[in-house]
Design a protein around this motif. Structure first.
Motif, short mmCIF file in Angstrom:
data_model
loop_
_atom_site.label_atom_id
_atom_site.label_comp_id
_atom_site.label_asym_id
_atom_site.label_seq_id
_atom_site.Cartn_x
_atom_site.Cartn_y
_atom_site.Cartn_z
N ILE A 133 0.85 -1.19 0.00
CA ILE A 133 0.00 0.00 0.00
C ILE A 133 0.88 1.24 0.00
CG2 ILE A 133 -1.88 1.21 1.13
CD1 ILE A 133 -2.52 -1.37 2.65
N ASP A 134 0.92 1.93 -1.12
CA ASP A 134 1.68 3.17 -1.19
C ASP A 134 0.77 4.30 -0.71
OD1 ASP A 134 3.32 5.30 -1.73
OD2 ASP A 134 3.10 5.19 -3.90
N ILE A 135 1.03 4.79 0.50
CA ILE A 135 0.16 5.81 1.09
C ILE A 135 0.56 7.22 0.70
CG2 ILE A 135 -0.29 4.31 3.07
CD1 ILE A 135 1.56 6.21 4.69
N SER A 136 1.61 7.37 -0.10
CA SER A 136 2.20 8.69 -0.37
C SER A 136 1.21 9.67 -0.99
CB SER A 136 3.43 8.54 -1.27
OG SER A 136 4.35 7.63 -0.72
N GLY A 137 0.28 9.17 -1.81
CA GLY A 137 -0.69 10.05 -2.45
C GLY A 137 -2.09 9.93 -1.88
N MET A 138 -2.24 9.16 -0.80
CA MET A 138 -3.57 8.92 -0.23
C MET A 138 -3.98 10.00 0.76
SD MET A 138 -3.83 4.83 0.57
CE MET A 138 -4.02 3.64 -0.76
N SER A 139 -5.27 10.25 0.84
CA SER A 139 -5.79 11.10 1.91
C SER A 139 -5.72 10.33 3.22
CB SER A 139 -7.24 11.51 1.62
OG SER A 139 -8.12 10.42 1.85
N ARG A 140 -5.75 11.07 4.33
CA ARG A 140 -5.66 10.41 5.63
C ARG A 140 -6.85 9.47 5.87
NH1 ARG A 140 -2.18 14.36 4.10
NH2 ARG A 140 -0.73 14.95 5.76
N LEU A 141 -8.03 9.89 5.48
CA LEU A 141 -9.21 9.04 5.67
C LEU A 141 -9.10 7.77 4.85
CD1 LEU A 141 -11.98 8.54 6.90
CD2 LEU A 141 -12.99 9.85 5.02
N LEU A 142 -8.63 7.88 3.61
CA LEU A 142 -8.48 6.70 2.76
C LEU A 142 -7.45 5.73 3.34
CD1 LEU A 142 -9.11 5.11 0.23
CD2 LEU A 142 -7.48 6.55 -1.04
N ILE A 143 -6.39 6.24 3.94
CA ILE A 143 -5.40 5.37 4.59
C ILE A 143 -6.07 4.54 5.68
CG2 ILE A 143 -3.35 5.34 6.07
CD1 ILE A 143 -2.39 7.85 4.56
N VAL A 144 -6.86 5.19 6.52
CA VAL A 144 -7.53 4.49 7.61
C VAL A 144 -8.53 3.48 7.06
CG1 VAL A 144 -9.02 4.75 9.63
CG2 VAL A 144 -7.21 6.43 9.19
N GLN A 145 -9.35 3.89 6.09
CA GLN A 145 -10.33 2.97 5.50
C GLN A 145 -9.66 1.73 4.92
OE1 GLN A 145 -12.21 6.28 3.07
NE2 GLN A 145 -14.03 5.04 3.47
N THR A 146 -8.57 1.93 4.20
CA THR A 146 -7.88 0.82 3.54
C THR A 146 -7.30 -0.16 4.56
OG1 THR A 146 -7.32 2.27 1.67
CG2 THR A 146 -6.07 0.22 1.89
#
Length: 364
Positions: A133-146
């Motif tokens: 999971i490359d979180i570099s371009g993700m929003s904070r909420l999307l990181i948590v959801q994923t």
């Protein structure tokens, strides 16, 4: 309900001489791995990589570096955003994957309707041996959801890839110029402007007991509207603020600058507590969250807003993946500033191999 469950644990704390640990206690005892510096992730042909088309330079670097190293036999899950901004790096990500002939599946993440994206990514990833999971371009909420969705279900090994930026706007000089008077009112926005809504998705919700006080856990940032709107919307009885501490000495000034940025809001709030945790080492934030949970979850409804760094959002995701009585909310930005005000360049790629089985065991 929460108090009844906690009382059950206390009454049945020993069976055959073996202590029964609560899920949060189990989580605190997990051997959490350090971040490892990498040039590119070693992704195999039976693995998949999740990327997200954000504004920042680092949003494309994991895929670019991996393909440059000749590793191209994996599958790619690419998340694109709505509303669609021309500055998002989707065209570059598509060009890199097409040139490398990578099998790509695209997903659309609507910031205004974020419900269910974690489950959609989980269904896609469950067929692979390992998920990066490359979180570099993700929003904070999307990181948590994923993280919550993938850890909760039968997925294989999960690794977090994070790109640390070279520069983090604003510069110290820019901040000082815009904030010469702490009591002069809000300064110009650096990252985003306004709040569309306080998002609360069903999969990250919790049961509210009648009359139960709300304890908000949030991460102050340069986007001062986030904290203001959270307090206005939630009206918490108590609040715990985790202030981020950057790992690079040249960025240490940012911790105090963010306090100044939110000074008017923080000064108006009673019943608050200030904590500090690294913006890079997710373990510091995770243990702060677990300490709060151990002390207050019996008495208060815990509501967490992952408004800090991306690695702090990882800690929130790991925390919520096991402790389902915690509510997650997120102040969704209304508009974004020009890309030049976001992070620039890439300093270092990091990888964390999550102890997935140990995390799942904590919830049993």
């Amino acid at each position: 309900m929460i108090q009844i469950k906690r009382t059950f644990f206390l009454m049945n704390s020993h069976i055959s001489g073996t202590p029964l640990l609560r899920p949060d206690e189990k989580l605190s005892k997990v051997d959490w791995p350090d971040l490892k510096k990498i040039e590119f992730p070693s992704i195999g042909t039976s693995d998949c990589l999740l990327v997200c088309a954000g504004f920042e330079d680092r949003a494309i670097e994991t895929l670019r570096q991996t393909c440059k190293a000749g590793r191209t036999g994996f599958s790619l899950g690419m998340v694109t955003y709505l509303p669609d901004y021309e500055e998002n790096r989707i065209k570059e990500l598509r060009a890199i994957s097409e040139k490398a002939d990578i099998l790509t599946t695209e997903f659309v993440y609507d910031r205004a309707k974020p419900t269910g994206m974690g489950e959609e990514l989980q269904r896609f990833t469950q067929q692979f041996d390992r998920v990066f999971i490359d979180i570099s371009g993700m929003s904070r909420l999307l990181i948590v959801q994923t993280l919550v969705a993938l850890i909760s279900e039968e997925n294989g090994q999960i690794s977090i890839i994070y790109g640390e930026a070279e520069e983090y706007p604003p510069s110290k000089d820019t901040f000082e110029q815009n904030n010469q008077d702490d009591n002069a009112g809000p300064a110009p926005s650096y990252l985003s402007s306004g709040i569309f809504e306080i998002a609360a998705t069903p999969e990250l919700s919790s049961v509210s007991m009648l009359g139960e006080p709300i304890r908000l856990i949030a991460f102050p940032s340069f986007a001062h509207e986030q904290l203001t709107n959270l307090l206005q919307e939630l009206q918490p009885t108590y609040a715990e603020f985790i202030h981020g501490v950057p790992p690079d000495p040249k960025n240490k000034w940012r911790t105090e600058a963010i306090r100044r940025r939110n000074l008017l809001t923080l000064n108006e709030l009673r019943g608050k507590k200030d904590l500090e945790a690294s913006t890079l080492d997710y373990r510091e934030t995770l243990h702060k969250l677990l300490d709060i949970y151990a002390e207050r979850s019996m008495f208060d409804r815990l509501v967490v807003a992952p408004t800090g760094s991306k690695m702090q959002a990882v800690a929130v995701g790991l925390f919520r993946a096991v402790l389902h009585d915690v509510q997650i909310v997120y102040p969704t930005p209304q508009t974004f500033t020009e890309p030049g005000r976001y992070t620039l360049g890439l300093r270092q790629l990091y990888k964390v191999d999550l102890p997935t089985e140990a995390i799942k065991a904590c919830a049993r």
